[in-house]
Structures are given as structure tokens and as C-alpha cells.
Write an enzyme that holds these catalytic residues in place. Sequence first.
Site, PDB file in Angstrom:
ATOM      1  CB  CYS A 123     -10.847  -9.189  -2.605  1.00  0.00           C
ATOM      2  SG  CYS A 123     -11.668  -7.620  -2.941  1.00  0.00           S
ATOM      3  CB  CYS A 124      -7.006  -8.010   0.957  1.00  0.00           C
ATOM      4  SG  CYS A 124      -8.399  -7.693   2.067  1.00  0.00           S
ATOM      5  CB  CYS A 207     -13.632  -2.289   1.819  1.00  0.00           C
ATOM      6  SG  CYS A 207     -12.052  -2.055   1.000  1.00  0.00           S
ATOM      7  CB  CYS A 210     -14.772  -5.957   4.372  1.00  0.00           C
ATOM      8  SG  CYS A 210     -14.785  -6.813   2.793  1.00  0.00           S
ATOM      9  CB  CYS A 235      -6.194  -5.982   4.691  1.00  0.00           C
ATOM     10  SG  CYS A 235      -5.173  -4.679   5.334  1.00  0.00           S
TER      11      CYS A 235
HETATM   12  S1  SF4 Z   1     -11.426  -5.189   2.695  1.00  0.00           S
HETATM   13 FE1  SF4 Z   1     -12.968  -6.374   1.505  1.00  0.00          FE
HETATM   14  S2  SF4 Z   1     -13.472  -5.162  -0.342  1.00  0.00           S
HETATM   15 FE2  SF4 Z   1     -11.616  -4.281   0.619  1.00  0.00          FE
HETATM   16  S3  SF4 Z   1      -9.953  -5.180  -0.482  1.00  0.00           S
HETATM   17 FE3  SF4 Z   1     -10.257  -6.489   1.311  1.00  0.00          FE
HETATM   18  S4  SF4 Z   1     -11.764  -8.057   0.707  1.00  0.00           S
HETATM   19 FE4  SF4 Z   1     -11.746  -6.454  -0.890  1.00  0.00          FE
END
Ligand code: SF4
Length: 250
Positions: A123-124, A207, A210, A235
Site C-alpha cells: 500500500c505504501c 495516513c 495508520c 513507509c
Molecule cells: S501509511 Fe497506511 S494507508 Fe498510507 S500508504 Fe502506507 S499503508 Fe497505505
Amino acid sequence: MTARSAIRRLRPVPSDAEGYDAETVLAAALRALGRDRLVLSASFGPEDIVILDLLSRIEARPRVFTLDTGRLPNETYELIERVRRHFDVAVEVYVPDASAVEAMVRAKGVNLFYASIEDRLRCCEVRKVAPLRRALATVDGWVTGLRREQAPTRARTPKISLDLEHGLIWKVAPLADWTEAQVWEHIRANDLPYHALHDRGYRSIGCAPCTRAVDPGEDPRAGRWWWEAPESRECGLHVRHAELRKESKR
Ligand code: SF4
């Protein structure tokens, strides 16, 4: 860019920036690269606000970009607007590739990050790291708010270094040796805008799903990806994903 051309750019930058204060580091980087080829990467933590303030004293309307992951707290968007007005800057907003997000959430769900470190890093990668690469392709140097005391992974952050991960550009961390207290002193002394969630116990903000508030005395970054072991809580913007995966398996 070739290594030779990158090293040519090195010349105007002080070879030993460690002894320079934050303003001198920024002035040297701006002088070396020029306003259009140096950009502040802002997630709108207090460090980014301090740097934007220092940059604006040297150069009117410095370049600043942010990564809008699509999962930011609304307070971050409110702060972006306040910053735009306060500093009279155009914030360059980079968003993730829509088809990559669609494919990811179709395969893994919208909240995949809680399932495993692999899914969280995925996701990151889609929402942050890939857009960062696009943003950095437009410059010869980027300025970050990294400080050495923030995390063990940041303890050796140099004030100016060559960033091999992003095509041999400069990476500038003018606040590398600042404490958190110094950052807040500067914010308050200059009446600068800051993130509303800081007044609600949040110390480091990313985010919404998170990030959580931390207790007084708790590690400032304990509220980021709090369900993971401390050594993987980055991240991928400043520490490579391969290294984070390695750390998480130790
Ligand atoms: S901090 Fe969480 S929501 Fe944001 S990009 Fe990374 S995993 Fe995805």
C-alpha cells in the site's frame, strides 16, 4: 543523470555541511541547484513547516510538494490550505496511479495494510513511494524534515547527501541535528501554522488508518503502524522496502 554530472553539481554545495546551521544548509542547496530544481517534500509535520519558513526567507515561493495518498486525515488537507495562504506557495500535489490503487484494493481490500507487513508495504509503495519517484524526477535535489532523534533508522541522517535511490539527486536534511523541542520553539516563536491533530496527542502524522495518538512519554513514532514491530515502521520514502522486510523478519 550521470554520476559525473551529479558530482559536478556537488561543487557549490559545502563538502562538510555538518557544521552548518539549517539556514546555511538551505541557502547552499538553493544556490547550488536553483529554485526550480530543489523541492521540499512535505507531509506537513512541524519540521516541514519550519523548513518552509526558513526557505521562504531565502527564496520567495519555494517549490514544495506533497503526496496525497487518498487516506490522509481531513486535518492534513485543512493544513495544506492554511500553508498555501500563509506562505503564498503553490503546493504541488502528487496522487497515486488510479489503476494501481484499483487493482490493489480489488485484490486485497481497502484496508489491506492491517493484514501483513507485505500488504502494508504494498500500500505504501502504491500510494506513497511510486508518486514520490514521479515527483523527484522533476528535480536535482529534495529537502526533507528528517531528524536523527526521530528513529534509529534516521540516527545517521547526513545534512546533505547524494540520493542514489532517486537517480543521483541531492537529499537535504537541514534539521537533522534539531531536537523536537527546537522545532516547536521555532513554530511558536514565529506563530506558524501546524497540524490540528498535534493538539490531540498525535506526534507523527501520516495516513488516517495508520496513525494514532500516543501517550505522554511514549515514543513519538509509536503511533505510526502501531501494530507492527518498531524496526519496520517506515513507509519506504527514506528507507528501502527491501531493508524494512529484512528488519521485520529478524
Ligand atoms: S501509511 Fe497506511 S494507508 Fe498510507 S500508504 Fe502506507 S499503508 Fe497505505
